[in-house]
Design a protein around this motif. Structure first.
Motif, PDB file in Angstrom:
ATOM      1  N   ALA A 126       0.846  -1.184   0.000  1.00  0.00           N
ATOM      2  CA  ALA A 126       0.000   0.000   0.000  1.00  0.00           C
ATOM      3  C   ALA A 126       0.885   1.237   0.000  1.00  0.00           C
ATOM      4  N   ARG A 127       0.251   2.405  -0.086  1.00  0.00           N
ATOM      5  CA  ARG A 127       1.062   3.623  -0.148  1.00  0.00           C
ATOM      6  C   ARG A 127       1.685   3.989   1.191  1.00  0.00           C
ATOM      7  N   ASP A 128       1.223   3.372   2.293  1.00  0.00           N
ATOM      8  CA  ASP A 128       1.786   3.714   3.600  1.00  0.00           C
ATOM      9  C   ASP A 128       2.196   2.489   4.405  1.00  0.00           C
ATOM     10  N   GLY A 129       2.353   1.359   3.737  1.00  0.00           N
ATOM     11  CA  GLY A 129       2.756   0.172   4.477  1.00  0.00           C
ATOM     12  C   GLY A 129       2.477  -1.085   3.673  1.00  0.00           C
ATOM     13  N   VAL A 130       2.688  -2.232   4.315  1.00  0.00           N
ATOM     14  CA  VAL A 130       2.561  -3.517   3.628  1.00  0.00           C
ATOM     15  C   VAL A 130       1.578  -4.397   4.386  1.00  0.00           C
ATOM     16  N   ALA A 131       0.713  -5.067   3.643  1.00  0.00           N
ATOM     17  CA  ALA A 131      -0.152  -6.116   4.191  1.00  0.00           C
ATOM     18  C   ALA A 131       0.179  -7.404   3.458  1.00  0.00           C
ATOM     19  N   ALA A 132      -0.027  -8.530   4.128  1.00  0.00           N
ATOM     20  CA  ALA A 132       0.306  -9.823   3.531  1.00  0.00           C
ATOM     21  C   ALA A 132      -0.948 -10.666   3.374  1.00  0.00           C
ATOM     22  N   ALA A 133      -0.908 -11.590   2.415  1.00  0.00           N
ATOM     23  CA  ALA A 133      -2.036 -12.476   2.153  1.00  0.00           C
ATOM     24  C   ALA A 133      -1.528 -13.789   1.587  1.00  0.00           C
ATOM     25  N   HIS A 134      -2.407 -14.790   1.576  1.00  0.00           N
ATOM     26  CA  HIS A 134      -2.090 -16.069   0.951  1.00  0.00           C
ATOM     27  C   HIS A 134      -2.409 -15.978  -0.537  1.00  0.00           C
TER      28      HIS A 134
ATOM     29  N   ASP B 213       1.959  -3.959  -6.096  1.00  0.00           N
ATOM     30  CA  ASP B 213       1.898  -2.540  -5.715  1.00  0.00           C
ATOM     31  C   ASP B 213       0.466  -2.045  -5.816  1.00  0.00           C
ATOM     32  N   LEU B 214      -0.036  -1.448  -4.724  1.00  0.00           N
ATOM     33  CA  LEU B 214      -1.398  -0.922  -4.666  1.00  0.00           C
ATOM     34  C   LEU B 214      -1.354   0.512  -4.138  1.00  0.00           C
ATOM     35  N   PRO B 215      -0.864   1.452  -4.940  1.00  0.00           N
ATOM     36  CA  PRO B 215      -0.673   2.823  -4.449  1.00  0.00           C
ATOM     37  C   PRO B 215      -1.956   3.565  -4.130  1.00  0.00           C
ATOM     38  N   ASP B 216      -3.101   3.056  -4.608  1.00  0.00           N
ATOM     39  CA  ASP B 216      -4.376   3.729  -4.342  1.00  0.00           C
ATOM     40  C   ASP B 216      -4.982   3.331  -3.004  1.00  0.00           C
ATOM     41  N   MET B 217      -4.367   2.372  -2.318  1.00  0.00           N
ATOM     42  CA  MET B 217      -4.920   1.867  -1.063  1.00  0.00           C
ATOM     43  C   MET B 217      -3.990   2.198   0.096  1.00  0.00           C
ATOM     44  N   THR B 218      -4.584   2.398   1.281  1.00  0.00           N
ATOM     45  CA  THR B 218      -3.795   2.494   2.502  1.00  0.00           C
ATOM     46  C   THR B 218      -3.714   1.109   3.142  1.00  0.00           C
TER      47      THR B 218
ATOM     48  N   GLU C 288      -6.981   0.226   4.829  1.00  0.00           N
ATOM     49  CA  GLU C 288      -8.015  -0.193   3.883  1.00  0.00           C
ATOM     50  C   GLU C 288      -7.796  -1.631   3.422  1.00  0.00           C
ATOM     51  N   LEU C 289      -6.529  -1.989   3.189  1.00  0.00           N
ATOM     52  CA  LEU C 289      -6.227  -3.356   2.779  1.00  0.00           C
ATOM     53  C   LEU C 289      -6.547  -4.365   3.879  1.00  0.00           C
ATOM     54  N   LEU C 290      -6.166  -4.042   5.116  1.00  0.00           N
ATOM     55  CA  LEU C 290      -6.445  -4.963   6.226  1.00  0.00           C
ATOM     56  C   LEU C 290      -7.939  -5.139   6.430  1.00  0.00           C
TER      57      LEU C 290
END
Length: 395
Positions: free
Chosen positions: A86-94, A122-127, A130-132
């Motif tokens: 995300a534009r302000d951090g990283v989220a992880a997924a399977h 890369d998902l620059p439109d998401m925070t 929002e991803l979590l």
């Protein structure tokens, strides 16, 4: 049945919830999955004495163990193999989960594309928040207040100020305020425009007051030293950091204020100028509304809706669309319709237009040109066509 327990037929499969906003719970055997995000009284299941009370239409019962499985999978950080930047951090997924629900993700992660090789998207439109929010919803069908309550688990607040607000405009001051550190031992909150909601000084007569303050940029003055640095205390105040130093209220400033609340939360409800102090940023002395966010903030819902639409997670588009129109009112109308137009979601656009047709408030705002989103004003011409004030000459 006379069959031994091992040979008893399994219970019937229970359909997944229609609503994305659900809190698991209930007794040990079943959990009620609640449409709209809350568990209304009387709409849960009971299996006491072998009987199950029927659920209202649109509600489903699932076993608590199933909800626990989704939560356990979501919490399994060790085996998550895809980084969502995300534009302000990283989220992880399977990757298996993403591939199962989304054709675009399946193509990206299965093929020879760079995302498949690097296992990073890369998902620059998401925070990150929002991803979590989206991922928990994807894995579990539920939401958790901690996902939008800030690091301390504090609630958020929505603020709606009058349209005549000045010098800070309603567009600047309105929105959802989330926890952003502490000041004077109390939490402070900020919206997406970096407007601050903070607790005023204990020393103020009649106080303390909770205050709204926007970060006014200093105008350049030729007579002042061009090398003068901004006050670092104020820079820290308008950030998510904790502020331990005292800063006088007159240096912070404020546009609206209200007596009441507690050391941890501002007063909810209607703020009026007679219970404020000093400046009231509405020339007409109109009230301000401050509401505690019990449901997920609308910004999160609409961000998740946009993500589901972009990556073709179709069943979540339906869930989130229904949840969004349940939140439709005069204060959220412009934001929801603007999102529906941007994402090209026709059912949500039509729901907004039908709402507008029966709302005198929306018609008044339209006639006065109060909408800030040009696409919204243009869309409303479908029900209220503009008439030219002057006749054109035809040659």
């Amino acid at each position: 049945s006379d069959l031994p327990p091992r040979l008893q037929p399994p219970p019937p499969l229970l359909r997944l919830p229609r609503s994305p906003l659900a809190w698991g719970g209930g007794d040990d055997e079943v959990a009620a999955v609640v449409a709209g995000g809350r568990r209304p009284p009387g709409r849960c299941c009971s299996v006491a004495m072998g009987k199950m009370r029927p659920l209202a239409e649109g509600y489903s019962a699932v076993r608590t163990d199933y909800l626990n499985f989704g939560e356990a999978l979501f919490a399994d950080e060790e085996d998550k193999d895809v980084r969502l930047q995300a534009r302000d951090g990283v989220a992880a997924a399977h990757s298996s989960v993403l591939r199962a629900v989304s054709k675009p993700f399946r193509q990206m992660l299965n093929g020879e594309m760079s995302e498949g090789r690097s296992k990073s998207v890369d998902l620059p439109d998401m925070t990150k928040a929002e991803l979590l929010f989206f991922l928990r919803l994807l894995y579990t069908g539920q939401v958790d207040e901690g996902d939008w309550g800030g690091a301390t688990g504090l609630p958020s607040y929505t603020v709606s100020v009058p349209d005549d607000a000045e010098p800070a405009t309603a567009a600047l001051l309105n929105g959802t305020y989330t926890a952003a550190g502490t000041f004077r031992g109390a939490p402070k909150f900020m919206n997406g425009n970096q407007v601050l909601l903070y607790r005023g000084s204990q020393e103020e007569a009649g106080g303390p007051y909770w205050k709204l303050s926007w970060k006014e940029e200093d105008e350049e003055d030729e007579d002042e030293d061009q090398d003068e640095e901004p006050d670092p205390r104020l820079e820290l105040l308008w950030s998510p950091a904790d502020v331990s130093e005292e800063i006088p209220d007159h240096l912070i400033g404020w546009d609206f204020s209200q007596r009441g609340g507690t050391a941890a939360s501002p007063p909810s409800g209607t703020w009026t100028h007679d219970r404020g102090v000093g400046i009231w940023g509405s020339p007409g002395k109109l009230p301000v509304t401050v509401s505690k966010v019990d449901n997920p903030p609308l910004d999160l819902l609409l961000a998740a809706l946009g993500f589901a639409k972009k990556y073709l997670v179709e069943y979540m588009v339906q869930w989130l669309m229904e949840a969004s129109w349940d939140r439709l009112d005069t204060s959220s109308f412009e934001q929801i319709l603007a999102t529906a137009i941007h994402l090209d979601i026709a059912p949500l656009r039509m729901r907004c237009l039908r709402f507008a047709e029966n709302s005198a408030t929306i018609r008044t705002r339209y006639d006065s040109g109060a909408f800030t989103e040009p696409t919204v004003a243009f869309e409303l011409q479908a029900i209220w066509p503009r008439r030219e004030s002057k006749r054109r000459r035809v040659f």
